[in-house]
Structure formats: C-alpha cells, structure tokens
Motif scaffolding. Structure first.
Motif, short mmCIF file in Angstrom:
data_model
loop_
_atom_site.label_atom_id
_atom_site.label_comp_id
_atom_site.label_asym_id
_atom_site.label_seq_id
_atom_site.Cartn_x
_atom_site.Cartn_y
_atom_site.Cartn_z
N GLY A 104 0.78 -1.23 0.00
CA GLY A 104 0.00 0.00 0.00
C GLY A 104 0.81 1.27 0.00
N LYS A 105 2.13 1.17 -0.01
CA LYS A 105 2.96 2.38 -0.02
C LYS A 105 2.98 2.97 -1.43
CE LYS A 105 4.22 1.98 4.26
NZ LYS A 105 3.60 2.84 5.26
N LEU A 106 2.99 4.28 -1.50
CA LEU A 106 3.02 4.98 -2.78
C LEU A 106 4.34 4.76 -3.50
CD1 LEU A 106 1.46 8.39 -1.71
CD2 LEU A 106 0.32 6.52 -2.92
N ALA A 107 4.31 4.88 -4.82
CA ALA A 107 5.52 4.74 -5.62
C ALA A 107 6.57 5.77 -5.21
CB ALA A 107 5.19 4.88 -7.11
N THR A 108 6.16 6.97 -4.86
CA THR A 108 7.12 8.00 -4.44
C THR A 108 7.81 7.61 -3.14
OG1 THR A 108 5.30 9.22 -3.40
CG2 THR A 108 5.96 9.92 -5.62
N TYR A 109 7.08 6.97 -2.25
CA TYR A 109 7.64 6.48 -1.00
C TYR A 109 8.68 5.40 -1.27
CZ TYR A 109 7.66 4.31 3.68
OH TYR A 109 8.03 3.79 4.90
N ARG A 110 8.33 4.43 -2.10
CA ARG A 110 9.26 3.35 -2.43
C ARG A 110 10.51 3.89 -3.13
NH1 ARG A 110 4.32 1.34 -4.28
NH2 ARG A 110 5.12 1.32 -6.42
N LYS A 111 10.32 4.84 -4.01
CA LYS A 111 11.46 5.45 -4.70
C LYS A 111 12.37 6.18 -3.71
CE LYS A 111 12.72 8.41 -8.55
NZ LYS A 111 12.26 9.21 -9.69
N ALA A 112 11.79 6.87 -2.74
CA ALA A 112 12.58 7.57 -1.73
C ALA A 112 13.37 6.59 -0.87
CB ALA A 112 11.67 8.44 -0.85
N LEU A 113 12.80 5.41 -0.59
CA LEU A 113 13.54 4.39 0.15
C LEU A 113 14.78 3.97 -0.63
CD1 LEU A 113 10.68 2.02 1.39
CD2 LEU A 113 11.92 3.73 2.74
N MET A 114 14.59 3.66 -1.91
CA MET A 114 15.73 3.24 -2.73
C MET A 114 16.78 4.33 -2.82
SD MET A 114 14.06 0.92 -5.78
CE MET A 114 12.76 2.06 -6.24
N GLN A 115 16.34 5.56 -3.02
CA GLN A 115 17.27 6.69 -3.13
C GLN A 115 18.05 6.88 -1.83
OE1 GLN A 115 18.03 8.26 -5.82
NE2 GLN A 115 19.27 9.90 -4.97
N GLY A 116 17.37 6.81 -0.69
CA GLY A 116 18.04 7.00 0.59
C GLY A 116 19.09 5.93 0.86
N ASP B 186 26.05 1.96 -9.92
CA ASP B 186 26.09 0.61 -9.36
C ASP B 186 24.87 0.46 -8.45
OD1 ASP B 186 26.70 -1.86 -8.37
OD2 ASP B 186 28.60 -1.29 -7.46
N GLN B 187 23.71 0.37 -9.08
CA GLN B 187 22.46 0.34 -8.34
C GLN B 187 21.63 -0.84 -8.81
OE1 GLN B 187 20.22 3.97 -8.58
NE2 GLN B 187 18.98 3.44 -6.84
N PHE B 188 21.45 -1.83 -7.92
CA PHE B 188 20.65 -3.02 -8.18
C PHE B 188 19.75 -3.21 -6.97
CE2 PHE B 188 24.61 -3.34 -10.48
CZ PHE B 188 24.18 -3.70 -11.75
N MET B 189 18.47 -2.86 -7.11
CA MET B 189 17.55 -2.85 -5.97
C MET B 189 16.21 -3.45 -6.34
SD MET B 189 18.17 0.85 -4.24
CE MET B 189 19.60 1.09 -3.24
N ILE B 190 15.59 -4.07 -5.35
CA ILE B 190 14.25 -4.62 -5.48
C ILE B 190 13.44 -4.16 -4.27
CG2 ILE B 190 12.86 -6.72 -5.48
CD1 ILE B 190 15.29 -8.17 -6.66
N VAL B 191 12.25 -3.64 -4.53
CA VAL B 191 11.32 -3.33 -3.45
C VAL B 191 10.13 -4.28 -3.59
CG1 VAL B 191 9.79 -1.61 -2.43
CG2 VAL B 191 12.00 -0.90 -3.36
N ALA C 200 19.55 5.07 8.19
CA ALA C 200 18.48 5.50 9.10
C ALA C 200 18.25 7.00 9.02
CB ALA C 200 18.80 5.07 10.53
N GLU C 201 19.33 7.76 8.94
CA GLU C 201 19.21 9.22 8.84
C GLU C 201 18.54 9.61 7.53
OE1 GLU C 201 22.19 12.99 8.26
OE2 GLU C 201 22.76 11.48 9.75
N ASN C 202 18.99 9.02 6.43
CA ASN C 202 18.42 9.36 5.12
C ASN C 202 16.93 9.04 5.05
OD1 ASN C 202 21.00 10.08 4.38
ND2 ASN C 202 21.27 8.46 2.87
N LEU C 203 16.55 7.86 5.56
CA LEU C 203 15.14 7.46 5.47
C LEU C 203 14.26 8.24 6.44
CD1 LEU C 203 15.37 3.61 4.89
CD2 LEU C 203 15.46 5.50 3.25
N ALA C 204 14.83 8.70 7.55
CA ALA C 204 14.07 9.55 8.46
C ALA C 204 13.76 10.89 7.79
CB ALA C 204 14.85 9.77 9.76
N ARG C 205 14.73 11.39 7.05
CA ARG C 205 14.56 12.66 6.34
C ARG C 205 13.57 12.53 5.19
NH1 ARG C 205 19.54 13.75 5.94
NH2 ARG C 205 19.93 12.62 4.01
N ASP C 206 13.69 11.50 4.40
CA ASP C 206 12.81 11.29 3.25
C ASP C 206 12.80 9.81 2.93
OD1 ASP C 206 11.16 11.80 1.03
OD2 ASP C 206 12.87 12.12 -0.30
N PRO C 207 11.71 9.14 3.12
CA PRO C 207 10.32 9.59 3.15
C PRO C 207 9.70 9.75 4.53
CG PRO C 207 10.32 7.25 2.77
CD PRO C 207 11.77 7.68 2.91
#
Length: 127
Positions: free
Chosen positions: A11-23, A38-43, A90-97
């Motif tokens: 149920g998380k929005l695409a923008t939320y999932r993208k922010a997780l990967m970016q963080g 060098d980015q290989f990620m799966i949500v 943890a710091e990055n994900l606290a900031r966004d999203p």
C-alpha cells in the motif's frame, strides 16, 4: 557491487518506495563509496499475513511501517564502516520519506568478491 532488497507493507506509494531506494543508495555511495550507476535494488510489498516482525525485539518499538532492508556487498568493509552505513541509511530514510528510525531494520550480507556476476555469465570481480 551492492544488491539491495527492501520489503515494506503493501500500500505504499511509488514516491515512498522510490525515496527508500534513493536513501539507501545515497548512503551506499557516501559510506561505501559505491559508484552512482552501481544500483541493483528490489522493493517488494507484502500484506500483513506475509510480513512478520518482532514489534519489541531488543526493546525497540516497531510499527507497521517497518522497512526491512537486506544488502549484499563484497566482504571488504570493517565494522566501523558498516555501523556508519546503518546510521546513514536510518538518517536518510528519516529525512525522506519520513521513516521512524525504530522502523529501519537492516541486514548486511558479506559476499566473497568471486560470487558476483553482473552479466554475460562472467565473474567480473574474480581474480
């Protein structure tokens, strides 16, 4: 080099999932000096019946918004660098999203360099 799996409740929005990967990726670039491309990620998203966690394990109060992150990396980093990565994620994900630090669960998997193939059936890191 890093291969990252991120699991969240459905149920998380695409923008939320993208922010997780970016963080996570920003932390890997900063702390582990991973190259930008060098980015290989799966949500993956999971319903409540398929998403189980210890709500109070080690006296940390977790919510339904827990984010479970598993990162496979080459086994070339020491304990201090790993701790720095955990803190930076943890710091990055606290900031966004806006993930609570208590809800950031990270598992780092050290992999021998010869156990990677980035394509073409080749072991690019094997010596």
């Amino acid at each position: 080099m890093p291969f990252t799996r991120i699991a969240v409740r459905a149920g998380k929005l695409a923008t939320y999932r993208k922010a997780l990967m970016q963080g996570v990726h920003l932390a890997l670039m900063e702390v582990f000096k991973a190259p930008e491309d060098d980015q290989f990620m799966i949500v993956t998203e999971h319903d409540a019946d398929n998403f189980v966690f210890g709500r109070h394990y080690l006296d940390i109060e977790r919510s339904d918004d827990i984010v479970m992150i598993q990162i496979a990396v080459s086994n070339t980093r020491g304990q201090d660098q790993k701790k720095a990565l955990f803190a930076q994620i943890a710091e990055n994900l606290a900031r966004d999203p806006g993930v609570r630090r208590e809800d950031v669960f990270i598992n780092l998997v050290d992999v021998a360099r010869e156990n990677w193939s980035f394509g073409n059936g080749a072991a690019q890191y094997a010596t």
